[in-house]
Design a protein around this motif. Sequence first.
Motif, PDB file in Angstrom:
ATOM      1  N   ALA A  60       0.833  -1.206   0.000  1.00  0.00           N
ATOM      2  CA  ALA A  60       0.000   0.000   0.000  1.00  0.00           C
ATOM      3  C   ALA A  60       0.867   1.255   0.000  1.00  0.00           C
ATOM      4  O   ALA A  60       0.615   2.213  -0.749  1.00  0.00           O
ATOM      5  N   TYR A  70      -3.988   3.249  -5.554  1.00  0.00           N
ATOM      6  CA  TYR A  70      -4.115   1.966  -4.873  1.00  0.00           C
ATOM      7  C   TYR A  70      -5.521   1.394  -5.056  1.00  0.00           C
ATOM      8  O   TYR A  70      -6.527   2.085  -4.828  1.00  0.00           O
ATOM      9  N   TYR A 136      -6.453   6.508  -3.951  1.00  0.00           N
ATOM     10  CA  TYR A 136      -6.931   5.136  -4.049  1.00  0.00           C
ATOM     11  C   TYR A 136      -8.345   5.108  -4.611  1.00  0.00           C
ATOM     12  O   TYR A 136      -9.036   6.133  -4.671  1.00  0.00           O
ATOM     13  N   ILE A 138     -11.925   2.686  -4.331  1.00  0.00           N
ATOM     14  CA  ILE A 138     -12.623   1.642  -3.590  1.00  0.00           C
ATOM     15  C   ILE A 138     -13.908   1.293  -4.322  1.00  0.00           C
ATOM     16  O   ILE A 138     -14.653   2.187  -4.750  1.00  0.00           O
ATOM     17  N   PHE A 157      -7.598  12.186   1.447  1.00  0.00           N
ATOM     18  CA  PHE A 157      -6.943  11.127   2.201  1.00  0.00           C
ATOM     19  C   PHE A 157      -6.085  11.702   3.325  1.00  0.00           C
ATOM     20  O   PHE A 157      -6.200  11.305   4.493  1.00  0.00           O
ATOM     21  N   THR A 182      -8.245  -6.010   4.289  1.00  0.00           N
ATOM     22  CA  THR A 182      -7.535  -5.080   3.409  1.00  0.00           C
ATOM     23  C   THR A 182      -8.243  -4.853   2.087  1.00  0.00           C
ATOM     24  O   THR A 182      -7.716  -4.153   1.220  1.00  0.00           O
ATOM     25  N   PHE A 184     -10.944  -3.157   1.473  1.00  0.00           N
ATOM     26  CA  PHE A 184     -11.614  -1.863   1.347  1.00  0.00           C
ATOM     27  C   PHE A 184     -10.793  -0.826   2.099  1.00  0.00           C
ATOM     28  O   PHE A 184      -9.631  -1.072   2.439  1.00  0.00           O
ATOM     29  N   ASP A 185     -11.347   0.367   2.325  1.00  0.00           N
ATOM     30  CA  ASP A 185     -10.513   1.448   2.855  1.00  0.00           C
ATOM     31  C   ASP A 185     -10.447   1.501   4.377  1.00  0.00           C
ATOM     32  O   ASP A 185      -9.761   2.370   4.923  1.00  0.00           O
ATOM     33  N   PHE A 188      -6.980   1.838   6.060  1.00  0.00           N
ATOM     34  CA  PHE A 188      -6.270   3.109   5.978  1.00  0.00           C
ATOM     35  C   PHE A 188      -6.430   3.925   7.255  1.00  0.00           C
ATOM     36  O   PHE A 188      -5.523   4.644   7.668  1.00  0.00           O
ATOM     37  N   SER A 189      -7.614   3.835   7.883  1.00  0.00           N
ATOM     38  CA  SER A 189      -7.828   4.600   9.110  1.00  0.00           C
ATOM     39  C   SER A 189      -7.197   3.926  10.320  1.00  0.00           C
ATOM     40  O   SER A 189      -7.199   4.484  11.415  1.00  0.00           O
TER      41      SER A 189
END
Length: 249
Positions: A60, A70, A136, A138, A157, A182, A184-185, A188-189
């Motif tokens: 990532a 991404y 990215y 999604i 982001f 991993t 979906f988003d 990232f959070s």
Amino acid sequence: EARRAPAGRAYACGERTLSYQALNARAGQLAGFLQAGGSVGRGDVVGVSLERTEWAVIAAIAVLKAQAVYLPIDSQSPAERVAHMLDESKCRAVLIDHDAAPAWRTGTGPALQLLDVQAVGDVPAPIHGSPDDSAYVIYTSGSTGWPKGVMVSSRAFVNTIVAQREAFAIGDQDRVLQFFATSFDGPFSEMSPALLSAAALVLVDRATILDAAEFAAFMRRQAITVVQLSPSYLHRLERGALDSVQTLI
């Protein structure tokens, strides 16, 4: 954080750990490989179809370092869904595990490259991007028809993860759980605020998540301090499972 705390623990996956320096170096090498071996340029979509290991995090970061976009792909998704995502997004390359060929592999077109995630290259040359570049994409579940791709800009982001880091008061003493899949988003959070705060990101595998008692033991053993959980999963946990947690999202 790789410059500020190079020896700090960035990632823990079972007995395997990576320092910030090592994580940054591997992501830089993989980004260089994407640019050279994969001919990936600014704005190109790069899929990542990996299991829950440190390579999912490295990949990532590498995609973002290469100024590419991404695209997470669940290796267990139906071939028809994956084919639609790859075609609509004009995906240029997909990073996969060297020892795991996804079920949809034979259905990929000639323009798509399947690249070994553990390949390395030279650190990429700096690319000056724009805050409006996509970071990215999604895809929705497709429950109302075909899955739809949602592009997220670098500006959105960065603003989001900076706001999360401040709101959750994540610091270099924290141990942040990577709980969500991993594909979906959600990760990232978990990943980004942790790595921007010199905290340690700790991976939990699927088998442990499916066993609530083992998950509780894992949380205590790993001394997790920051965790994001769905309400339905939180309801399954025994009292005391989150004794080490200081921030629950």
